[in-house]
Motif scaffolding. Structure first.
Motif, mmCIF file in Angstrom:
data_model
loop_
_atom_site.group_PDB
_atom_site.id
_atom_site.type_symbol
_atom_site.label_atom_id
_atom_site.label_comp_id
_atom_site.label_asym_id
_atom_site.label_seq_id
_atom_site.Cartn_x
_atom_site.Cartn_y
_atom_site.Cartn_z
ATOM 1 N N ARG A 24 0.783 -1.256 -0.064
ATOM 2 C CA ARG A 24 -0.041 0.015 -0.076
ATOM 3 C C ARG A 24 0.787 1.034 -0.178
ATOM 4 O O ARG A 24 1.944 1.306 0.418
ATOM 5 N N GLY A 25 0.186 2.209 -0.549
ATOM 6 C CA GLY A 25 0.932 3.674 -0.389
ATOM 7 C C GLY A 25 1.129 4.140 0.913
ATOM 8 O O GLY A 25 0.391 3.643 1.810
ATOM 9 N N ARG A 26 2.034 4.873 1.304
ATOM 10 C CA ARG A 26 2.254 5.415 2.742
ATOM 11 C C ARG A 26 1.540 6.904 2.549
ATOM 12 O O ARG A 26 1.583 7.609 1.663
ATOM 13 N N LEU A 27 0.998 7.146 3.807
ATOM 14 C CA LEU A 27 0.027 8.358 3.811
ATOM 15 C C LEU A 27 1.094 9.315 4.993
ATOM 16 O O LEU A 27 1.286 8.964 5.843
ATOM 17 N N LYS A 28 1.570 10.614 4.388
ATOM 18 C CA LYS A 28 1.910 11.563 5.332
ATOM 19 C C LYS A 28 1.082 12.649 5.481
ATOM 20 O O LYS A 28 0.855 13.301 4.548
ATOM 21 N N ILE A 29 0.939 12.937 6.581
ATOM 22 C CA ILE A 29 0.150 14.258 6.811
ATOM 23 C C ILE A 29 1.021 15.412 7.546
ATOM 24 O O ILE A 29 1.605 15.161 8.505
ATOM 25 N N PHE A 30 0.986 16.401 6.905
ATOM 26 C CA PHE A 30 1.259 17.743 7.450
ATOM 27 C C PHE A 30 0.433 18.338 8.281
ATOM 28 O O PHE A 30 -0.549 18.670 7.735
ATOM 29 N N PHE A 31 0.613 18.332 9.509
ATOM 30 C CA PHE A 31 -0.355 18.674 10.491
ATOM 31 C C PHE A 31 -0.342 20.194 11.074
ATOM 32 O O PHE A 31 0.996 20.250 11.532
ATOM 33 N N GLY A 32 -1.262 20.853 11.105
ATOM 34 C CA GLY A 32 -1.072 22.169 11.644
ATOM 35 C C GLY A 32 -2.159 22.728 12.671
ATOM 36 O O GLY A 32 -3.150 21.941 12.336
ATOM 37 N N ALA A 33 -2.013 23.529 13.307
ATOM 38 C CA ALA A 33 -2.862 24.162 14.308
ATOM 39 C C ALA A 33 -3.814 24.913 13.606
ATOM 40 O O ALA A 33 -5.045 25.111 14.142
ATOM 41 N N SER A 34 -3.665 25.625 12.604
ATOM 42 C CA SER A 34 -4.499 26.550 11.983
ATOM 43 C C SER A 34 -3.921 26.954 10.655
ATOM 44 O O SER A 34 -2.905 26.792 10.329
ATOM 45 N N PRO A 35 -4.825 27.443 10.008
ATOM 46 C CA PRO A 35 -4.430 27.921 8.574
ATOM 47 C C PRO A 35 -3.486 28.913 8.502
ATOM 48 O O PRO A 35 -3.102 29.704 9.467
ATOM 49 N N GLY A 36 -2.453 28.902 7.691
ATOM 50 C CA GLY A 36 -1.318 29.958 7.822
ATOM 51 C C GLY A 36 -0.091 29.460 8.572
ATOM 52 O O GLY A 36 0.913 30.412 8.420
ATOM 53 N N VAL A 37 0.059 28.311 8.946
ATOM 54 C CA VAL A 37 1.197 27.763 9.621
ATOM 55 C C VAL A 37 2.352 27.615 8.780
ATOM 56 O O VAL A 37 3.382 27.338 9.383
ATOM 57 N N GLY A 38 1.772 27.247 7.565
ATOM 58 C CA GLY A 38 3.195 26.834 6.554
ATOM 59 C C GLY A 38 3.113 25.552 6.019
ATOM 60 O O GLY A 38 4.253 24.903 5.891
ATOM 61 N N LYS A 39 1.915 24.826 6.301
ATOM 62 C CA LYS A 39 1.899 23.341 5.899
ATOM 63 C C LYS A 39 2.132 22.968 4.487
ATOM 64 O O LYS A 39 2.961 22.274 4.264
ATOM 65 N N THR A 40 1.410 23.773 3.789
ATOM 66 C CA THR A 40 1.845 23.779 2.116
ATOM 67 C C THR A 40 3.335 23.802 1.958
ATOM 68 O O THR A 40 3.677 23.037 0.927
ATOM 69 N N TYR A 41 3.610 24.865 2.359
ATOM 70 C CA TYR A 41 5.158 25.291 2.065
ATOM 71 C C TYR A 41 5.956 24.217 2.537
ATOM 72 O O TYR A 41 6.657 23.807 1.783
ATOM 73 N N ALA A 42 5.689 23.676 3.795
ATOM 74 C CA ALA A 42 6.523 22.713 4.254
ATOM 75 C C ALA A 42 6.515 21.437 3.310
ATOM 76 O O ALA A 42 7.478 20.702 3.238
ATOM 77 N N MET A 43 5.321 21.056 2.739
ATOM 78 C CA MET A 43 5.093 19.853 2.295
ATOM 79 C C MET A 43 5.847 20.020 0.555
ATOM 80 O O MET A 43 6.524 19.127 0.462
ATOM 81 N N LEU A 44 5.718 21.138 0.194
ATOM 82 C CA LEU A 44 6.414 21.518 -1.150
ATOM 83 C C LEU A 44 7.838 21.425 -1.049
ATOM 84 O O LEU A 44 8.835 20.928 -2.038
ATOM 85 N N GLU A 45 8.499 21.934 0.058
ATOM 86 C CA GLU A 45 9.842 21.652 0.293
ATOM 87 C C GLU A 45 10.324 20.338 0.531
ATOM 88 O O GLU A 45 11.381 20.031 -0.114
ATOM 89 N N ALA A 46 9.683 19.564 1.102
ATOM 90 C CA ALA A 46 10.048 18.126 1.397
ATOM 91 C C ALA A 46 9.664 17.414 -0.103
ATOM 92 O O ALA A 46 10.573 16.746 -0.545
ATOM 93 N N ALA A 47 8.864 17.868 -0.859
ATOM 94 C CA ALA A 47 8.805 17.226 -2.378
ATOM 95 C C ALA A 47 9.882 17.518 -2.932
ATOM 96 O O ALA A 47 10.346 16.744 -3.798
ATOM 97 N N ARG A 48 10.499 18.731 -3.162
ATOM 98 C CA ARG A 48 11.613 19.262 -3.697
ATOM 99 C C ARG A 48 12.672 18.310 -3.204
ATOM 100 O O ARG A 48 13.579 17.938 -4.265
ATOM 101 N N ALA A 49 12.930 18.222 -1.963
ATOM 102 C CA ALA A 49 14.148 17.631 -1.460
ATOM 103 C C ALA A 49 13.896 16.090 -2.213
ATOM 104 O O ALA A 49 15.028 15.457 -2.590
ATOM 105 N N ALA A 50 12.742 15.435 -2.280
ATOM 106 C CA ALA A 50 12.346 14.219 -2.491
ATOM 107 C C ALA A 50 12.719 14.053 -4.042
ATOM 108 O O ALA A 50 13.524 13.041 -4.746
ATOM 109 N N LYS A 51 12.365 15.190 -4.712
ATOM 110 C CA LYS A 51 12.653 15.172 -6.358
ATOM 111 C C LYS A 51 14.226 15.071 -6.603
ATOM 112 O O LYS A 51 14.455 14.365 -7.485
ATOM 113 N N ARG A 52 14.848 16.013 -5.742
ATOM 114 C CA ARG A 52 16.245 16.044 -5.811
ATOM 115 C C ARG A 52 16.952 14.445 -5.794
ATOM 116 O O ARG A 52 17.718 13.877 -6.394
ATOM 117 N N GLU A 53 16.161 13.691 -4.866
ATOM 118 C CA GLU A 53 16.753 12.112 -4.742
ATOM 119 C C GLU A 53 16.193 11.264 -5.841
ATOM 120 O O GLU A 53 16.443 10.113 -5.746
#
Lengths: 889, 241
Positions: A24-53
């Motif tokens: 099965r695929g793995r589910l990773k959740i970027f969890f935040g307390a409220s909108p604006g904490v930077g979840k999407t940003y964190a997710m994209l940064e991680a994605a870029r790192a993975a892409k580099r790999e």
């Protein structure tokens, strides 16, 4: 329960989970307390790192909300084009699940897990799309805010005053293989908000301003941190278990929450679910149904609450009982429950004076079981659940019935008055009250009690025809009479309610029993499915259908007439693929109107039962019954499938045997005449032969060619019979005509053989296909010619009540004893006739033709020696003798 | 294939048949028996020769490569009344009936014997002639049966027998077709009238009655022969093989 060791089942479940998550695929959740904490940003940064790999990253949906720094991060990442969905004339852009599944990236980015899809999408919620992706082996990264977690929903609402409608079930969060907390201190967040770096939809600005207060943000942050900590705690436990680290095992806890019709119950359920999750304990939602006390409305709400609890992972049960506290405790002890969760009662004090507090009683008797009492405010805007429906017409007639019975008692009293004392007349009224309560229930019998006292007083107690009372003695009589009336009413109507409830349960149990008994008697899948549908529909109102995969693997309807739309069929398909219930009241496509239950057999999913309730919803208690039905049906269907499979392989083996027999027979029987012909012709073509030899050779060529012709005809007939292409052209025929044309066809073979024909004139015409029936006679006579050389062949017909009995017999050596049936088998050749040649098809063809006529043929040895073949043909009515016979010769 | 007319005298037979083996066998048989032969291996060619050579009789195979034999028959019948004998493989009862109902004079089932073929040819040719000439003598005789068509008398082995009007009508129809097969439809239409054409069971029963009166052994008929699935044939004197 004080089990200190790891439960083997639990360990097994973990092993299975590990195995499953490998594919099965793995589910990773970027969890935040409220909108604006930077979840999407964190997710994209991680994605870029993975892409580099070198990982294959695909953006399904990322909401940049026009923020430059975020959208800069999406550069260089593949983006899946969104699907345009039409809804009420507008086009909405949605995540394209099908395209994603087809593209199959290794990591998929899907922002906002709690998102609600546009109508007409496969799933209502994005988290359901995510489950599909995981199932397909795609790893998913997503984002989630704490206020969208279902069990925290009302806590958040209490803190912020904002009710969030889009929620994600806790089970999804728990399934996540990784949860990364994206944390930002409230001060920094507020600063970003001021700088306009937090996306706020314009229409919700005011509402959100109250949301983004520091106090709120602190509370939300705490919730998010705590929630993440809980997960870490679980991860540590899992690690310990996996590594076999010995440490004190927590006592196995089990929670029970009592669920009623009140809307407040959902809060109780959520609270229990949180506690259970913290304790990692299983929990049960229990409803105690007091017979007759609930109207349909309340019952519906209980069912809603139970299904809500089931959705949150509870085991749901309904028991019937009169004494709620005792019943709950008995159940809790039976199931080793450690904690009972109850709501604070909202009754007024004075009611407790009469009925006693159920809660007090429960706590008093609970013994070693903990009782947790959760506060329950009256939910705003919710009307207090009505305990009684307004009296319907039927109710009024019950009250009138009560009044009539009291009137009858009064008449009876008037008749008896001269013989008995007035106080004895009270007994007559009591009898009436008992009757009313047994017949109409509690409320009418209360009216009956009041009326009885009034009438007794008015008609029989001096001064008569007034309500005034002379003697104080009678006041006691009245009082006692009234109280006794009430108690008797209460007892009788309780008995009556229990009887009614028991009857209902009895019906269901009986239906289940009947189903299992009938299923065991039935063969064949379609019949089984039909039976199951019929029985299920007897018990639960609604339309049902059963599906099973066909040869091509696609689901096909086996039984049931329920009309299903394409969307309904998609639900059925989903249930089959997932092996989980889908549709109404389940986690999968809950907004659908159809409920689809997978039919799970021992060897896997063997089909789906679909159900559309007549009244819209499928109640939880009915679902239990439906589940039971489904598993019974699954077992029976599986049994039928296995039986069929076994039979098929047997048929295959038989077909193979016949094919071999055919090959050897044909090759032998065609080659022999061919050899004779080739030999004879080569002699004729060679040096001159004398005339007599030439004639002899030519005759043998002629005979062998005819033999081959016969063989080919037989094979063709056999093929026609077996392919089922044979179309009978039945018509009334005289049997002597059939015999006549058969003998004409056999003219050459019969030569000087004696054939005796015995067909009396009273034999009526028969309804047969003339050409085929001639073939039967030809084959039988030919058989006699071959196997009984020199014998006389006898053909006879007799008029019998069953039809026309035809017999073809000889006085030759007869059939090998005990082989009378086998002679009809394909390629059978009698072992006691070694010199005879032929493919062994003649009698098989006879049997085939007669079977096509719906008749049978049998063989026996005659008493005087020789074989006899007999069959009965359907007699045709004689046409009128003078039909059309007019005019002069 | 070029049309090659063999022999110089005797009736001219047009053979439309695509299988060379069958053509070879027929060529030998027919030339020995003094028939002239023109051969065609396709339907188109057959139709062409039918107009070009004006044959006395046509032997037509139903399974031709370029056209259904039935279609050939229909086109031929649009302008010609030449006798046609259909040759077909076994197991095509309905095809035979269709051919006969569409104007074929007779049929033969493969494999057939030379004697059978020659007898059919003789019958067909004679009937073709009797169409143009005066009817035959009013006496019909075969085996033990003698029918005086003028006096309406029927004799079986010298004794006069009584037939019902319908039986007589049936018998005379078969005598007109003597030697050739008559389909059930043809008999019903001619004897019972066009409205009764589907009442085959009447026919079967009346044939049974008739047989009991005219045959020595009605289960082994020598005169009134059943052609299974197709119809009946009244044997003709001298038509045996």
């Amino acid at each position: 329960m004080t089990d200190q060791r790891p439960d083997p089942d639990q360990l097994l479940a973990e092993v299975k989970a590990a195995e499953k998550s490998a594919t099965r695929g793995r589910l990773k959740i970027f969890f935040g307390a409220s909108p604006g904490v930077g979840k999407t940003y964190a997710m994209l940064e991680a994605a870029r790192a993975a892409k580099r790999e070198g990982k294959d990253i695909l953006i399904g949906v990322v909401e940049t909300h026009g923020r430059a720094e975020t959208s800069a991060l999406t550069q260089g990442l593949d983006v899946l084009p969104r699907k345009r969905v039409e809804y009420k004339g507008n086009f909405l852009e949605e995540f394209d699940l099908e395209a994603a599944l087809a593209r199959k990236p290794s990591i998929m980015l899907l922002d906002e897990l709690a998102h609600t899809n546009a109508p007409n999408c496969k799933h209502d919620k994005r988290w359901q799309d995510v489950l599909d992706l995981l199932e397909a082996g795609i790893t998913v990264w997503s984002t989630l805010n704490v206020q969208h977690v279902e069990s925290l929903n009302d806590v958040v609402a209490q803190i912020t005053g904002v009710v969030v409608r889009e929620t994600v079930p806790d089970t999804v969060l728990e399934r996540a293989d990784e949860v990364e907390l994206v944390d930002l201190p409230p001060d920094d967040l507020l600063k970003r908000l001021d700088e306009g770096k937090v996306y706020v939809p314009t229409q919700a600005k005011r509402a959100l301003q109250s949301f983004f207060r520091k106090g709120n943000l602190l509370a939300l942050r705490e919730l998010a941190l705590r929630r993440t900590a809980e997960r870490v705690n679980q991860a540590v436990d899992t690690y310990r278990r996996e590594e076999g680290i010995k440490s004190p095992w927590p006592t196995q806890q089990r929670l029970l929450v009592a669920v009623g019709p009140s809307p407040f119950s959902t809060r109780l359920i959520r609270a229990t679910r949180r506690m259970a999750a913290n304790l990692k304990a299983p929990w049960i939602a229990l409803n105690v149904e007091v017979p007759g006390r609930l109207d349909e409305n309340a019952r519906g709400r209980i069912e809603e609450n139970l299904s809500y609890a089931e959705g949150l992972g509870a085991e749901c049960t309904t028991i019937v009982g009169d004494h709620i506290a005792d019943d709950i405790l008995a159940f809790a002890r039976a199931r080793s429950v450690t904690t009972i969760v109850m709501g604070k009662p909202r009754y007024r004090r004075w009611r407790e004076l009469f009925t006693g507090s159920m809660l007090d009683e429960l706590i008093r008797k609970s013994g070693d079981i903990d009782v947790q009492v959760i506060s329950g405010d009256e939910p705003e805007g919710e009307p207090a659940p009505a305990l009684k429906t307004p009296p319907s017409l039927a109710r009024w007639t019950e009250y009138i019935g009560a009044a009539v019975i009291v009137a009858l008692c009064t008449l009876a009293g008037a008749a008896l008055e001269r013989f008995v004392a007035p106080s004895d007349l009270a007994m007559v009224y009591l009898l009436g009250v008992v009757f009313v309560s047994a017949r109409y229930g509690f409320a009418p019998s209360v009216l009956g009690s009041v009326l009885s006292v009034a009438c007794f007083n008015f008609f029989f107690i001096p001064p008569r025809f007034t309500f005034a009372v002379e003697s104080a003695n009678y006041v006691i009589t009245f009082g006692v009479m009234f109280v006794v009336g009430l108690i008797v009413s209460a007892l009788t109507s309780r008995v009556r309610r229990q009887a009614v409830a028991a009857r209902g349960r009895e019906t269901r149990t009986a239906a289940l029993y009947a189903l299992s008994r009938e299923l065991s008697a039935e063969r064949g899948e379609p019949e089984l499915a039909e039976l199951a549908v019929r029985r299920m529909q007897d018990v639960v109102a609604g339309d049902m259908a059963i599906f099973a995969p066909g040869k091509d693997g696609a689901l096909q309807r086996l039984a049931g007439k329920a009309e299903l739309s394409a969307a309904d069929l998609a639900v059925v398909q989903l249930a089959f693929e997932r092996g989980q219930p889908a549709g109404a009241g389940t986690d999968n496509l809950p907004s659908s109107r159809v409920l689809a239950l997978p039919l799970r057999g021992a060897t896997g999913n063997i089909g789906v039962a679909s159900f559309i309730a007549g009244d819209g919803a499928v109640a939880v208690d009915r679902r239990e019954l439906l589940n039971a039905f489904a598993s019974q049906t699954a077992m029976a269907l599986e049994r039928a499938q296995l039986a069929e499979k076994a039979q098929r392989s047997q048929v295959d083996a038989e077909t193979e045997r016949l094919r071999n027999a055919l090959l050897s027979s044909v090759s032998h029987d065609l080659r022999t005449p061919l050899a004779a012909i080739t030999g004879a012709t080569s002699t004729l073509l060679g040096p001159k032969t004398d005339d007599e030899t030439s004639r002899e050779l030519v005759r043998s060529i002629h005979d062998e060619a005819r033999r081959m012709n016969r063989l080919v005809n037989n094979l063709l007939d056999m093929t026609r019979l077996e392919s089922g292409q044979l179309r009978l052209r039945k018509e009334p025929v005289l049997i002597e005509e059939v015999v006549g044309s058969a003998l004409e066809a056999l003219k050459d073979q019969l030569e000087s053989r004696q054939v005796k024909i015995d067909i009396p004139p009273d034999v009526p015409p028969v309804r047969v296909d003339l050409v085929l029936m001639e073939q039967v006679i030809v084959n039988l006579v030919e058989n006699a010619v071959k196997y009984a050389p020199l014998s006389t062949i006898e053909i006879s017909a007799r008029n019998t009540p069953e039809g026309v009995l035809v017999e073809v017999a000889d006085n030759g050596p007869g059939l090998p004893p005990g082989q009378e049936e086998r002679v009809f088998d394909k390629f059978y050749r009698a072992s006691n006739a070694p010199g005879v040649r032929g493919a062994g098809l003649g009698l098989t063809i006879c049997r085939g033709i007669l079977q096509a006529h719906g008749e049978r043929i049998w063989a026996r040895n005659r008493d005087g020696g020789g074989a006899s073949f007999q069959f009965v043909l359907e007699a045709a009515p004689l046409p009128p003798e003078n039909m059309g016979d007019r005019g002069k010769p | 294939m070029t049309a090659k007319v063999t022999a110089t005298s005797g009736p001219l037979v047009l053979l439309i048949e695509d299988e060379p083996q069958v053509r070879r066998f027929l060529r030998a048989t027919l030339s020995v028996n003094n028939y002239r032969l023109v051969e065609a291996d396709t339907a188109q060619q057959g139709l062409m020769h039918a107009t070009g050579h004006n044959p006395d009789i046509v032997l037509l195979d139903l399974g031709l490569p370029d056209m259904d034999g039935l279609e050939v028959l229909k086109r031929l019948r649009e302008w010609s009344s030449v006798p046609v004998i259909v040759i077909s493989a076994r197991g095509q009862e309905q095809d035979k009936i269709n051919a006969l109902d569409h104007g074929a004079d007779d049929y033969l089932t493969k494999p057939f014997q030379a004697g059978e073929l020659l007898a059919r040819l003789r019958v067909a040719l004679r009937h073709a002639q009797s169409h143009t000439k005066e009817p035959d003598s009013p006496i019909f005789a075969v085996e033990g049966l003698k029918v005086d068509l003028a006096k309406r008398q029927v004799f079986v082995r010298g004794e006069e027998i009584h037939l019902s009007p319908l039986e007589y009508k049936l018998l005379t129809f078969l005598i007109r077709h003597a030697g050739r097969v008559a389909t059930q439809q043809q008999i019903l239409r001619e004897v019972w009238g066009p409205t009764q054409a589907d009442q085959t069971h009447y026919l079967r029963v009346y044939v049974g009655h008739l047989r009991r009166k005219i045959e020595a052994d009605s289960a082994r008929p020598q005169v009134l022969i059943t052609e299974p699935g197709v119809g009946y044939r009244l044997r003709e004197s001298g038509s045996g093989e």
